[in-house]
Design an enzyme around this catalytic site. Structure first.
Site, PDB file in Angstrom:
ATOM      1  N   SER A 112       0.873  -1.342   0.166  1.00 28.54           N
ATOM      2  CA  SER A 112       0.082  -0.050  -0.033  1.00 28.54           C
ATOM      3  C   SER A 112       0.927   1.339  -0.106  1.00 28.54           C
ATOM      4  O   SER A 112       1.756   1.452   1.037  1.00 28.54           O
ATOM      5  CB  SER A 112      -0.888  -0.122   1.228  1.00 28.54           C
ATOM      6  OG  SER A 112      -1.165   1.277   1.559  1.00 28.54           O
ATOM      7  N   HIS A 135      -1.457  -1.300  -4.208  1.00 28.15           N
ATOM      8  CA  HIS A 135      -2.676  -0.936  -3.285  1.00 28.15           C
ATOM      9  C   HIS A 135      -2.832   0.571  -3.349  1.00 28.15           C
ATOM     10  O   HIS A 135      -1.878   1.155  -2.455  1.00 28.15           O
ATOM     11  CB  HIS A 135      -2.667  -1.797  -2.286  1.00 28.15           C
ATOM     12  CG  HIS A 135      -3.969  -1.655  -1.111  1.00 28.15           C
ATOM     13  ND1 HIS A 135      -4.918  -2.482  -1.345  1.00 28.15           N
ATOM     14  CD2 HIS A 135      -4.301  -0.525  -0.239  1.00 28.15           C
ATOM     15  CE1 HIS A 135      -5.972  -1.968  -0.582  1.00 28.15           C
ATOM     16  NE2 HIS A 135      -5.512  -1.054   0.034  1.00 28.15           N
ATOM     17  N   ASP A 147      -4.892   3.630  -1.852  1.00 28.75           N
ATOM     18  CA  ASP A 147      -5.671   4.111  -0.791  1.00 28.75           C
ATOM     19  C   ASP A 147      -6.332   5.572  -1.016  1.00 28.75           C
ATOM     20  O   ASP A 147      -5.612   6.402  -0.729  1.00 28.75           O
ATOM     21  CB  ASP A 147      -5.216   4.231   0.493  1.00 28.75           C
ATOM     22  CG  ASP A 147      -4.451   2.667   1.210  1.00 28.75           C
ATOM     23  OD1 ASP A 147      -5.783   1.896   1.166  1.00 28.75           O
ATOM     24  OD2 ASP A 147      -3.663   2.500   1.471  1.00 28.75           O
ATOM     25  N   MET A 187      -8.856   8.324  -0.046  1.00 27.81           N
ATOM     26  CA  MET A 187      -9.544   8.517   1.062  1.00 27.81           C
ATOM     27  C   MET A 187     -10.083   9.796   0.725  1.00 27.81           C
ATOM     28  O   MET A 187      -9.522  10.887   0.300  1.00 27.81           O
ATOM     29  CB  MET A 187      -8.742   8.627   2.190  1.00 27.81           C
ATOM     30  CG  MET A 187      -8.100   7.357   2.544  1.00 27.81           C
ATOM     31  SD  MET A 187      -7.276   7.399   4.164  1.00 27.81           S
ATOM     32  CE  MET A 187      -6.441   5.946   4.157  1.00 27.81           C
ATOM     33  N   HIS A 196      -8.376   1.170  -3.701  1.00 30.11           N
ATOM     34  CA  HIS A 196      -9.303   0.859  -2.579  1.00 30.11           C
ATOM     35  C   HIS A 196     -10.020   2.358  -2.184  1.00 30.11           C
ATOM     36  O   HIS A 196      -9.605   3.320  -1.578  1.00 30.11           O
ATOM     37  CB  HIS A 196      -8.470   0.571  -1.473  1.00 30.11           C
ATOM     38  CG  HIS A 196      -9.064   0.294   0.047  1.00 30.11           C
ATOM     39  ND1 HIS A 196      -8.539   0.087   1.171  1.00 30.11           N
ATOM     40  CD2 HIS A 196     -10.386   0.056   0.113  1.00 30.11           C
ATOM     41  CE1 HIS A 196      -9.447  -0.161   1.998  1.00 30.11           C
ATOM     42  NE2 HIS A 196     -10.535  -0.028   1.562  1.00 30.11           N
ATOM     43  N   MET A 254     -12.156   4.524  -0.287  1.00 30.19           N
ATOM     44  CA  MET A 254     -12.679   4.807   0.829  1.00 30.19           C
ATOM     45  C   MET A 254     -13.513   6.268   0.874  1.00 30.19           C
ATOM     46  O   MET A 254     -13.033   7.285   1.583  1.00 30.19           O
ATOM     47  CB  MET A 254     -11.586   4.673   2.232  1.00 30.19           C
ATOM     48  CG  MET A 254     -11.108   3.582   2.469  1.00 30.19           C
ATOM     49  SD  MET A 254      -9.693   3.413   3.414  1.00 30.19           S
ATOM     50  CE  MET A 254      -8.614   3.359   1.717  1.00 30.19           C
ATOM     51  N   MET A 285     -11.078  -5.711   6.095  1.00 29.39           N
ATOM     52  CA  MET A 285     -10.314  -4.730   6.716  1.00 29.39           C
ATOM     53  C   MET A 285     -10.219  -5.196   8.154  1.00 29.39           C
ATOM     54  O   MET A 285     -10.806  -5.666   8.892  1.00 29.39           O
ATOM     55  CB  MET A 285     -11.196  -3.303   6.999  1.00 29.39           C
ATOM     56  CG  MET A 285     -11.319  -2.786   5.664  1.00 29.39           C
ATOM     57  SD  MET A 285      -9.940  -2.460   4.566  1.00 29.39           S
ATOM     58  CE  MET A 285      -8.961  -1.246   5.849  1.00 29.39           C
ATOM     59  N   PHE A 340      -5.966   5.083   8.408  1.00 28.26           N
ATOM     60  CA  PHE A 340      -4.531   5.431   8.595  1.00 28.26           C
ATOM     61  C   PHE A 340      -3.746   4.381   8.518  1.00 28.26           C
ATOM     62  O   PHE A 340      -4.322   2.864   8.803  1.00 28.26           O
ATOM     63  CB  PHE A 340      -4.746   5.974  10.203  1.00 28.26           C
ATOM     64  CG  PHE A 340      -5.369   7.079  10.217  1.00 28.26           C
ATOM     65  CD1 PHE A 340      -4.936   8.676  10.084  1.00 28.26           C
ATOM     66  CD2 PHE A 340      -6.638   6.943  10.818  1.00 28.26           C
ATOM     67  CE1 PHE A 340      -5.639   9.522  10.056  1.00 28.26           C
ATOM     68  CE2 PHE A 340      -7.353   8.426  10.967  1.00 28.26           C
ATOM     69  CZ  PHE A 340      -7.034   9.343  10.688  1.00 28.26           C
ATOM     70  N   GLY A 341      -2.519   4.283   8.136  1.00 24.26           N
ATOM     71  CA  GLY A 341      -1.595   3.360   7.996  1.00 24.26           C
ATOM     72  C   GLY A 341      -1.182   3.119   9.458  1.00 24.26           C
ATOM     73  O   GLY A 341      -1.066   4.009  10.320  1.00 24.26           O
ATOM     74  N   GLY A 342      -0.388   2.098   9.668  1.00 29.45           N
ATOM     75  CA  GLY A 342       0.423   1.912  11.105  1.00 29.45           C
ATOM     76  C   GLY A 342      -0.301   1.337  12.227  1.00 29.45           C
ATOM     77  O   GLY A 342       0.076   1.393  13.450  1.00 29.45           O
ATOM     78  N   ASP A 390      -6.395  -6.210   4.917  1.00 31.95           N
ATOM     79  CA  ASP A 390      -5.651  -5.041   4.957  1.00 31.95           C
ATOM     80  C   ASP A 390      -5.671  -4.257   6.136  1.00 31.95           C
ATOM     81  O   ASP A 390      -6.778  -3.871   6.832  1.00 31.95           O
ATOM     82  CB  ASP A 390      -6.652  -4.096   3.749  1.00 31.95           C
ATOM     83  CG  ASP A 390      -6.044  -2.457   3.566  1.00 31.95           C
ATOM     84  OD1 ASP A 390      -4.984  -2.384   3.966  1.00 31.95           O
ATOM     85  OD2 ASP A 390      -6.890  -1.974   2.891  1.00 31.95           O
ATOM     86  N   GLY A 443      -2.337  -3.598   9.408  1.00 32.16           N
ATOM     87  CA  GLY A 443      -1.576  -4.342  10.311  1.00 32.16           C
ATOM     88  C   GLY A 443      -0.941  -5.421  10.002  1.00 32.16           C
ATOM     89  O   GLY A 443      -0.400  -6.181  10.869  1.00 32.16           O
ATOM     90  N   GLY A 463       1.361  -1.689   4.195  1.00 34.47           N
ATOM     91  CA  GLY A 463       1.909  -0.339   3.922  1.00 34.47           C
ATOM     92  C   GLY A 463       2.899  -0.129   5.020  1.00 34.47           C
ATOM     93  O   GLY A 463       4.135  -0.243   4.409  1.00 34.47           O
TER      94      GLY A 463
HETATM   95  C1  DX5 Z   1      -6.037   1.980   5.886  1.00 31.05           C
HETATM   96  C2  DX5 Z   1      -5.714   1.531   4.466  1.00 31.05           C
HETATM   97  C3  DX5 Z   1      -4.351   0.531   4.318  1.00 31.05           C
HETATM   98  C4  DX5 Z   1      -3.293   0.965   4.952  1.00 31.05           C
HETATM   99  C5  DX5 Z   1      -2.467  -0.264   5.799  1.00 31.05           C
HETATM  100  O1  DX5 Z   1      -7.224   2.457   5.656  1.00 31.05           O
HETATM  101  O2  DX5 Z   1      -6.639   1.005   3.920  1.00 31.05           O
HETATM  102  O3  DX5 Z   1      -4.263   0.103   3.075  1.00 31.05           O
HETATM  103  O4  DX5 Z   1      -2.129   1.477   3.785  1.00 31.05           O
HETATM  104  O5  DX5 Z   1      -1.538   0.152   6.282  1.00 31.05           O
HETATM  105  P1  DX5 Z   1      -0.693  -0.499   7.180  1.00 31.05           P
HETATM  106  O6  DX5 Z   1      -0.112  -1.700   6.725  1.00 31.05           O
HETATM  107  O7  DX5 Z   1       0.346   0.256   7.696  1.00 31.05           O
HETATM  108  O8  DX5 Z   1      -1.854  -1.008   8.417  1.00 31.05           O
HETATM  109 ZN    ZN Z   2      -6.465  -0.066   1.845  1.00 32.22          ZN
END
Ligand code: DX5
Ligand code: ZN
Length: 222
Positions: free
Chosen positions: A8, A33, A35, A37, A66, A68, A137, A143-145, A175, A177, A197
């Site tokens: 991602s 991937h 994202d 948003m 993806h 969102m 999900m 958010f990532g991380g 997707d 963590g 990601g």
């Molecule tokens: C979150 C996104 C994910 C995100 C995952 O809303 O849809 O695709 O990038 O990031 P990690 O791998 O850091 O959880």
């Molecule tokens: Zn995603």
């Protein structure tokens, strides 16, 4: 079985998007991937069709958008026109889900449906035979991380079961963590596509991080 890996780009260096995409291509990623948003469906705001169009020209990897976004029913065509190979919409955001996924396929692309962690899997049962990808999900999107929600493992297995029962074989994607450790457990539960990601782009060596995720997932996959 071989599990597909989709980095991602949410966690990459946005000032070098094309280079990051090509780095993942060289590292053996299966899909990219992306994202999208909108600041409404999720709080965060990222990028839209023009950036996807630019990435399409920068890499030959298939692109999964993806979405969102709240108004996916009305603007999937923008993402198809931009060159997305997969368009994944959220069940929670589409009032006319069957129409949207059918339309995506009619346009010659692959249709994906995503579910937030609290959305019952039953919401996709009626369209499981009309999609190419089911995205579970494993964090609340935005958010990532974030940390992997353990309950997602049960949901991956249930989605896999639902598809077997229906006699269909879409990708079962997860997707949020995902790292080498959660990748193994997700693949063991039946996931066939892992989105990652932070674990890739926050690492000192993103290509090696991707390879780690792939090898632990392959070792654990059913
Ligand atoms: C979150 C996104 C994910 C995100 C995952 O809303 O849809 O695709 O990038 O990031 P990690 O791998 O850091 O959880
Ligand atoms: Zn995603």
């Amino acid at each position: 079985m071989t599990v597909k890996i989709a980095p991602s780009l949410l966690s990459c260096d946005f000032s070098r998007l094309g280079e990051e995409a090509r780095l993942m291509e060289k590292a053996g990623a299966d899909l990219l991937h992306l994202d999208v948003m909108d600041g409404h469906f999720v709080e965060n705001l990222t990028f839209g069709p023009p950036v996807i169009k630019a990435l399409k020209a920068a890499t030959s990897l298939p692109l999964d958008a993806h979405l969102m976004i709240t108004n996916a029913d009305r603007c999937v065509d923008w993402y198809l026109d931009a060159g997305a190979d997969y368009v994944t919409v959220h069940v929670e955001a589409c009032r006319h889900l069957e129409r949207v996924v059918t339309h995506i396929r009619e346009r010659g692309a692959k249709a994906g449906i995503a579910l937030n962690p609290a959305t019952p899997l039953e919401f996709i049962a009626e369209v499981a035979d009309k999609v190419d990808l089911i995205l579970i999900m494993s964090v609340n999107p935005g958010f990532g991380g974030q940390s992997f929600i353990e309950r997602s493992l049960v949901r991956i297995a249930e989605a896999d079961e639902m598809c077997r029962f229906a006699g269909v074989d879409p990708l079962i994607a997860v997707d949020g963590g995902i790292n080498a450790e959660t990748a193994a457990r997700a693949a063991g539960a039946g996931a066939t596509l892992l989105v990652a990601g932070n674990a890739i782009f926050d690492s000192a060596d993103p290509a090696a991080a991707l390879a780690d995720i792939r090898s632990s997932a392959d070792a654990a996959s059913q």
